[in-house]
Motif scaffolding. Structure first.
Motif, PDB file in Angstrom:
ATOM      1  N   ASP A  50      44.860  25.080  29.184  1.00  0.00           N
ATOM      2  CA  ASP A  50      46.020  24.481  28.889  1.00  0.00           C
ATOM      3  C   ASP A  50      46.697  24.173  29.979  1.00  0.00           C
ATOM      4  O   ASP A  50      47.423  23.131  30.268  1.00  0.00           O
ATOM      5  N   GLN A  97      42.075  30.255  27.668  1.00  0.00           N
ATOM      6  CA  GLN A  97      42.892  29.405  27.108  1.00  0.00           C
ATOM      7  C   GLN A  97      43.997  29.012  27.662  1.00  0.00           C
ATOM      8  O   GLN A  97      44.549  27.559  27.774  1.00  0.00           O
ATOM      9  N   GLU A  98      44.580  29.810  28.078  1.00  0.00           N
ATOM     10  CA  GLU A  98      45.906  29.468  29.079  1.00  0.00           C
ATOM     11  C   GLU A  98      45.513  28.688  30.422  1.00  0.00           C
ATOM     12  O   GLU A  98      46.191  27.837  30.848  1.00  0.00           O
ATOM     13  N   THR A 147      50.872  30.987  34.261  1.00  0.00           N
ATOM     14  CA  THR A 147      50.559  29.836  33.634  1.00  0.00           C
ATOM     15  C   THR A 147      51.458  29.401  32.440  1.00  0.00           C
ATOM     16  O   THR A 147      51.643  28.378  32.335  1.00  0.00           O
ATOM     17  N   GLY A 148      51.983  30.288  31.747  1.00  0.00           N
ATOM     18  CA  GLY A 148      52.814  29.987  30.687  1.00  0.00           C
ATOM     19  C   GLY A 148      53.959  29.281  31.401  1.00  0.00           C
ATOM     20  O   GLY A 148      54.830  28.637  30.359  1.00  0.00           O
ATOM     21  N   LYS A 195      47.546  33.770  33.888  1.00  0.00           N
ATOM     22  CA  LYS A 195      48.200  34.708  33.122  1.00  0.00           C
ATOM     23  C   LYS A 195      48.345  35.919  33.612  1.00  0.00           C
ATOM     24  O   LYS A 195      47.767  36.503  34.335  1.00  0.00           O
ATOM     25  N   THR A 211      41.938  33.361  36.545  1.00  0.00           N
ATOM     26  CA  THR A 211      41.511  33.916  34.972  1.00  0.00           C
ATOM     27  C   THR A 211      40.553  34.971  34.969  1.00  0.00           C
ATOM     28  O   THR A 211      39.827  35.260  35.959  1.00  0.00           O
TER      29      THR A 211
END
Length: 311
Positions: free
Chosen positions: A197, A193-194, A141-142, A5, A185
């Motif tokens: 996922d 959370q990202e 990551t998104g 992220k 992270t």
């Protein structure tokens, strides 16, 4: 490949990984694809052009070369390499056609960006591979799933032909035994959370996870017993007073109360960080911790992080 992220330090970790490999005497290519020139800032060098440039040398003689991949430049290179459209391609660029094509076809943009990485892993010089390793500072990551799943992205653009063939070849490299995706992270709710996922998404794409890098870890000066007391606001006032006096500070009732409140906030944060660490550990992946560097990142700090990342 290194993702995470935004704000977790993925570019710094990617750079440290490249230096760690160079410390072992390897010749490494460090690539960025987001157009931010983050590597140039980290290594304190001029903005990287679309050409490989040496940006660091390891103590063991290894070298790190940097490359900023631009989709438009990659498309011109692709047109020249496969269709011999050198001058024609430059003409297309001048009239804005190249930017238009890569804008309306985002899947093609990702094929071009990852395609340059693929080419670097296959290129040979003097009878051997040009690089021992390639480290990619990948998108966050998104966006990492769609970025790496270029075969799916390009399916709507080309069912057959050289572009589809290149996409298939890229996917073969990304899913190979020598390729890993490392996720960076912090011990905070949203980055964790990202990460969770992204691991699920990447594994669904048959991409191999390397390690989870927990960055900027802060060590608590309090033991578990003291943390438990701090959360309940039951730290002995006499102990706090003695500690302040030992540090040469005149202890007032107000100061002791403020210190106790800060200790409580600290203990709550430590508890949340431990909960997030448990969520990461539950993935069953290799986890590497990197400590917080309060003085920021410079060349020396990068080499320190590289040492921590060495196997």
């Amino acid at each position: 490949m290194v993702t995470g992220k935004g704000g977790t330090g993925k570019t710094t970790v990617a750079a440290a990984m490249a230096l760690s490999l160079a410390d072992q005497g390897k010749r490494v290519l460090l690539v960025e694809v987001e157009g931010r020139q983050g590597l140039a800032q980290l290594f304190d060098v001029p903005p990287l052009p679309y050409v490989e440039r040496r940006i660091a040398v390891g103590p063991a003689g290894g070298e790190v070369f940097g490359l900023a991949v631009d989709a438009e430049a990659a498309l011109l290179e692709y047109l020249d390499m496969y269709y011999h459209l050198g001058r024609a391609g430059k003409a297309l660029d001048k009239v804005g056609a190249v930017d238009f094509v890569t804008t309306i076809a985002p899947g093609l943009r990702d094929v071009l960006l990852t395609g340059k990485v693929y080419e670097a892993t296959r290129r040979k010089a003097h009878g051997r591979l040009a690089y021992d390793a390639v480290v990619l500072d990948a998108p966050p990551t998104g966006r990492i799933g769609p970025f790496l799943n270029v075969n799916h992205e390009v399916a709507g653009l080309a069912k057959v032909g050289p572009i589809r063939n290149q996409a298939d070849a890229i996917m073969g490299m990304l899913r190979s035994d020598v390729t890993r995706v490392h996720l960076v992270t912090l011990l905070e709710e949203m980055p964790v959370q990202e990460t969770l996922d992204a691991v699920e998404q990447l594994e669904a794409l048959d991409l191999r996870i390397g390690s989870i890098v927990v960055n900027m870890v802060r060590r608590s000066p309090l033991d578990d017993e003291m943390l438990a007391l701090a959360v309940k606001e039951k730290l002995p006032a006499a102990e706090l007073t003695r500690g302040l006096k030992a540090a040469g500070i005149t202890a007032t009732k107000e100061m002791v109360g403020t210190l106790a409140a800060e200790a409580r906030d600290h203990a709550v944060r430590v508890g949340l960080e431990r909960e997030n660490r448990d969520r990461i550990d539950a993935l069953g992946k290799k986890v590497t911790e990197l400590g917080l560097l309060p003085d920021g990142i410079d060349h020396g700090a990068l080499f320190d992080l590289a040492e921590e990342l060495r196997p």
